[in-house]
Design a protein around this motif. Sequence first.
Motif, PDB file in Angstrom:
ATOM      1  N   PRO A 149      79.149  71.203 101.160  1.00  0.00           N
ATOM      2  CA  PRO A 149      78.269  70.136 100.656  1.00  0.00           C
ATOM      3  C   PRO A 149      79.089  68.860 100.440  1.00  0.00           C
ATOM      4  CG  PRO A 149      77.966  72.153  99.403  1.00  0.00           C
ATOM      5  CD  PRO A 149      79.185  72.361 100.255  1.00  0.00           C
ATOM      6  N   HIS A 150      78.628  67.751 100.982  1.00  0.00           N
ATOM      7  CA  HIS A 150      79.369  66.490 100.899  1.00  0.00           C
ATOM      8  C   HIS A 150      78.398  65.390 100.491  1.00  0.00           C
ATOM      9  CE1 HIS A 150      82.199  63.317 101.763  1.00  0.00           C
ATOM     10  NE2 HIS A 150      83.085  64.172 102.248  1.00  0.00           N
ATOM     11  N   THR A 151      78.755  64.658  99.442  1.00  0.00           N
ATOM     12  CA  THR A 151      77.863  63.617  98.934  1.00  0.00           C
ATOM     13  C   THR A 151      78.139  62.251  99.561  1.00  0.00           C
ATOM     14  OG1 THR A 151      79.379  63.171  97.091  1.00  0.00           O
ATOM     15  CG2 THR A 151      77.639  64.803  96.730  1.00  0.00           C
ATOM     16  N   GLY A 152      79.148  62.162 100.416  1.00  0.00           N
ATOM     17  CA  GLY A 152      79.502  60.875 101.012  1.00  0.00           C
ATOM     18  C   GLY A 152      78.928  60.647 102.396  1.00  0.00           C
ATOM     19  N   TYR A 153      78.184  61.623 102.932  1.00  0.00           N
ATOM     20  CA  TYR A 153      77.626  61.511 104.277  1.00  0.00           C
ATOM     21  C   TYR A 153      76.104  61.530 104.239  1.00  0.00           C
ATOM     22  CZ  TYR A 153      82.339  62.879 105.847  1.00  0.00           C
ATOM     23  OH  TYR A 153      83.687  62.953 106.062  1.00  0.00           O
ATOM     24  N   GLY A 154      75.493  60.870 105.236  1.00  0.00           N
ATOM     25  CA  GLY A 154      74.075  61.039 105.466  1.00  0.00           C
ATOM     26  C   GLY A 154      73.832  62.339 106.220  1.00  0.00           C
ATOM     27  N   TYR A 155      72.589  62.851 106.146  1.00  0.00           N
ATOM     28  CA  TYR A 155      72.248  64.134 106.757  1.00  0.00           C
ATOM     29  C   TYR A 155      71.084  63.966 107.734  1.00  0.00           C
ATOM     30  CZ  TYR A 155      75.247  66.700 103.489  1.00  0.00           C
ATOM     31  OH  TYR A 155      76.329  67.198 102.790  1.00  0.00           O
ATOM     32  N   ILE A 156      71.010  64.905 108.688  1.00  0.00           N
ATOM     33  CA  ILE A 156      69.926  64.931 109.669  1.00  0.00           C
ATOM     34  C   ILE A 156      69.257  66.292 109.601  1.00  0.00           C
ATOM     35  CG2 ILE A 156      69.325  64.792 112.111  1.00  0.00           C
ATOM     36  CD1 ILE A 156      71.859  63.094 112.516  1.00  0.00           C
ATOM     37  N   LYS A 157      67.939  66.290 109.423  1.00  0.00           N
ATOM     38  CA  LYS A 157      67.166  67.543 109.440  1.00  0.00           C
ATOM     39  C   LYS A 157      66.698  67.805 110.862  1.00  0.00           C
ATOM     40  CE  LYS A 157      63.059  69.777 107.508  1.00  0.00           C
ATOM     41  NZ  LYS A 157      61.878  69.608 106.604  1.00  0.00           N
ATOM     42  N   PRO A 158      67.136  68.916 111.482  1.00  0.00           N
ATOM     43  CA  PRO A 158      66.696  69.204 112.845  1.00  0.00           C
ATOM     44  C   PRO A 158      65.263  69.731 112.863  1.00  0.00           C
ATOM     45  CG  PRO A 158      68.110  70.960 112.056  1.00  0.00           C
ATOM     46  CD  PRO A 158      68.078  69.922 110.968  1.00  0.00           C
ATOM     47  N   GLY A 159      64.530  69.353 113.914  1.00  0.00           N
ATOM     48  CA  GLY A 159      63.154  69.824 114.060  1.00  0.00           C
ATOM     49  C   GLY A 159      62.993  70.687 115.298  1.00  0.00           C
ATOM     50  N   GLU A 160      62.021  70.346 116.137  1.00  0.00           N
ATOM     51  CA  GLU A 160      61.718  71.130 117.333  1.00  0.00           C
ATOM     52  C   GLU A 160      62.939  71.268 118.233  1.00  0.00           C
ATOM     53  OE1 GLU A 160      59.144  70.511 121.476  1.00  0.00           O
ATOM     54  OE2 GLU A 160      58.848  69.170 119.752  1.00  0.00           O
ATOM     55  N   LYS A 161      63.205  72.486 118.684  1.00  0.00           N
ATOM     56  CA  LYS A 161      64.351  72.752 119.551  1.00  0.00           C
ATOM     57  C   LYS A 161      64.059  72.255 120.959  1.00  0.00           C
ATOM     58  CE  LYS A 161      67.529  76.397 121.069  1.00  0.00           C
ATOM     59  NZ  LYS A 161      68.703  75.544 120.785  1.00  0.00           N
ATOM     60  N   LEU A 162      65.047  71.566 121.536  1.00  0.00           N
ATOM     61  CA  LEU A 162      64.981  71.097 122.914  1.00  0.00           C
ATOM     62  C   LEU A 162      66.141  71.714 123.690  1.00  0.00           C
ATOM     63  CD1 LEU A 162      64.431  67.299 122.151  1.00  0.00           C
ATOM     64  CD2 LEU A 162      62.655  68.947 122.793  1.00  0.00           C
ATOM     65  N   GLU A 163      66.145  71.541 124.992  1.00  0.00           N
ATOM     66  CA  GLU A 163      67.276  72.012 125.782  1.00  0.00           C
ATOM     67  C   GLU A 163      68.460  71.076 125.546  1.00  0.00           C
ATOM     68  OE1 GLU A 163      68.512  73.072 130.403  1.00  0.00           O
ATOM     69  OE2 GLU A 163      66.444  72.549 129.900  1.00  0.00           O
ATOM     70  N   GLY A 164      69.435  71.551 124.776  1.00  0.00           N
ATOM     71  CA  GLY A 164      70.615  70.742 124.485  1.00  0.00           C
ATOM     72  C   GLY A 164      70.628  70.109 123.112  1.00  0.00           C
ATOM     73  N   TYR A 166      67.903  69.009 119.328  1.00  0.00           N
ATOM     74  CA  TYR A 166      66.701  69.160 118.505  1.00  0.00           C
ATOM     75  C   TYR A 166      66.073  67.781 118.292  1.00  0.00           C
ATOM     76  CZ  TYR A 166      69.007  73.560 117.199  1.00  0.00           C
ATOM     77  OH  TYR A 166      69.636  74.776 117.225  1.00  0.00           O
ATOM     78  N   ARG A 167      64.778  67.757 118.177  1.00  0.00           N
ATOM     79  CA  ARG A 167      64.145  66.539 117.700  1.00  0.00           C
ATOM     80  C   ARG A 167      64.586  66.288 116.251  1.00  0.00           C
ATOM     81  NH1 ARG A 167      60.033  63.867 120.148  1.00  0.00           N
ATOM     82  NH2 ARG A 167      59.125  64.813 122.032  1.00  0.00           N
ATOM     83  N   VAL A 168      64.733  65.051 115.885  1.00  0.00           N
ATOM     84  CA  VAL A 168      65.081  64.729 114.500  1.00  0.00           C
ATOM     85  C   VAL A 168      63.814  64.785 113.662  1.00  0.00           C
ATOM     86  CG1 VAL A 168      65.915  62.949 112.931  1.00  0.00           C
ATOM     87  CG2 VAL A 168      67.076  63.314 115.119  1.00  0.00           C
ATOM     88  N   ALA A 169      63.799  65.694 112.691  1.00  0.00           N
ATOM     89  CA  ALA A 169      62.659  65.783 111.783  1.00  0.00           C
ATOM     90  C   ALA A 169      62.740  64.707 110.706  1.00  0.00           C
ATOM     91  CB  ALA A 169      62.607  67.174 111.142  1.00  0.00           C
ATOM     92  N   GLU A 170      63.970  64.424 110.256  1.00  0.00           N
ATOM     93  CA  GLU A 170      64.120  63.436 109.185  1.00  0.00           C
ATOM     94  C   GLU A 170      65.590  63.067 109.013  1.00  0.00           C
ATOM     95  OE1 GLU A 170      62.345  62.851 104.634  1.00  0.00           O
ATOM     96  OE2 GLU A 170      62.395  64.838 105.575  1.00  0.00           O
TER      97      GLU A 170
END
Length: 460
Positions: A149-164, A166-170
Motif C-alpha cells: 500500500p502506497h499513499t504517494g501514488y495514484g491508482y487505476i481500477k481495472p475493468g473489462e478484460k481486453l486482449e493485452g 483492461y478497460r479503465v474502470a476508474e
Amino acid sequence: MKTIMLAGGKGTRLWPLSRELMPKQFIKIFDNLSLFQKTVERALLFSKPKEIYIVTSKEYEFIILDDLMELGIDIPSENILLEPVGKNTLPAIYWGIKTIEEKHGKSKVAIFPSDHLIEVNDSYVEAFRRAEKLADRYFVTFGIKPTRPHTGYGYIKPGEKLEGGYRVAEFKEKPDLETAKKYVEEGYYWNSGMFLFDTELFLKEVKKVAPEVHQAFEEAKEITEIYNKVPEVSVDYGVMEKTNKAVVVPLNTYWNDLGSFDAIYEAFSKDTNRNAVKVRGIKAEYLGINSENNLIMTERLTATVGVKDLMIIDTGDALLVAQRGEGQRVKEIYEKLKQEGDERAIVHRTAYRPWGTYTLLEEGKGYKIKRMTVLPKRKLTLQRHYHRSEHWVVVSGTARVIIGDKEILLRPGESTFIPAGVFHRVENPGLIPLEIIEVQIGQYLGEDDIERLQDNSGRE
C-alpha cells in the motif's frame, strides 16, 4: 514507434538535491547516468534517435544537449521542443504529438516522464508491444502491480478484460493508508504516468474532451502565444479521466517515480542496519553508530549516533533533516525559499551554464570565489560588470582571454585581472576542460550585474 520524453519538471520535493536550474531528471542519483539519460536509453528500444522528441523548459536546453553528447546520441535539435512556461503535461504532450503527426504522419507515440527509475526486462518490452496493438482504438496507460500500500501514488481500477490489458474502470487520486490497503487487495494498479497514443486518435479526442487545448494550438501559430492561451492541465485530468477509450496495460517490472526522498530510500540498496547511503566527493564518508533505517546523501564526512528513520541530505550549501515518511512535505521548504526570493531554491552551489559550470567556493562581504569549468571548444559571452572586478587564475587547460581590445593566452599558473566596466570573455580552445579560479571583488556581486555584448546561447 515514436517517443515523447517529458523533461520540464522542477523536482521540488527533492530539494536541496534538486533545484530549479538542475532538477532531478538531470542528476546522477544512482550511477554515472542521469535519469534523463536512462530514459533516452529506454526510448531507443523502440525509436530511432530522429524519432525521439523531448519537451522541456528553455532553461534546460543546454543540459539536455550535454547529456545527449555524453551518451553519443544525435537527436535532431528541432526535436527538442522548448516550452516558454510550464503548463503541466497535456499541453506538452499535445505539442509533441501535433509535431510528430505533421512531420511523420499518423504514428504510435510512447510518452515517457524522464525522472522515473524503471528496470528494463522482457516484460517491459512485451507490455509496450501489447500496448502498440491496443493504441489503434484506445488510449493506453501502463499500470504497475503494487508491492505494498502506497499513499504517494495514484491508482487505476481495472475493468473489462481486453486482449493485452483492461478497460479503465476508474482513476483514483493518492489515497490514505487504509484506502491504499483496500486498493491493493482489490487488484488496483499504480498509475505509472507512461502512455502510448495514436496521434490521429489523440488529436481528435482532445478536440472533444479538452477543446480549450485544441483551440489554443489551432488559433495561434507562435508557441509563446499558444502557451499564453493554453490552460494548465495534466493529461490524466484533461483527457484520461474524461475519455471512454482509456485502457491499462499491466507492466511487470520495477518502477519508482522518485517523487520524494522516501521513494529514493526505497530505491537505494541498504546496509546491514537498513541505512541507504549515497556519498559524493573525494572526502565524503558516512559513519553510523547505533543508527538504522536512515537515508544519508552527503558531500562531506557525515556521522550519526543513535538516530533512526531520518533523511539527511547535505549538498554543501544546504542541509535537510527530515523524518522518513514526511518526504512529500519537503516541497513546502522549497516554496518558502521561493517566496522569499532565496536563490538556493533555484541554483546549487555548482551552477550549470551553456559553456560549463561554476562552483561557489567561498563568499564574504565584498568578495566571492568561484571555480569555473569551461568545456572544450566552449566560450563565455562577451560581457562586462559595473560593480565588480575579477581576477582569473588558470588551474588546468589553456584559456584564450579577451579583455577590452587585447587577446592573451593563459596556461596553468598564469593569471589576469579584469577591471569593472571592461568587456571580457574567456574561451577554451583546447581538448580538455579549462579550470579557472575566479575571485570577484566589489560592492555588489549578484549574478544580474552583467551586460552581454555577444551571446552564443540565445539568451537575451
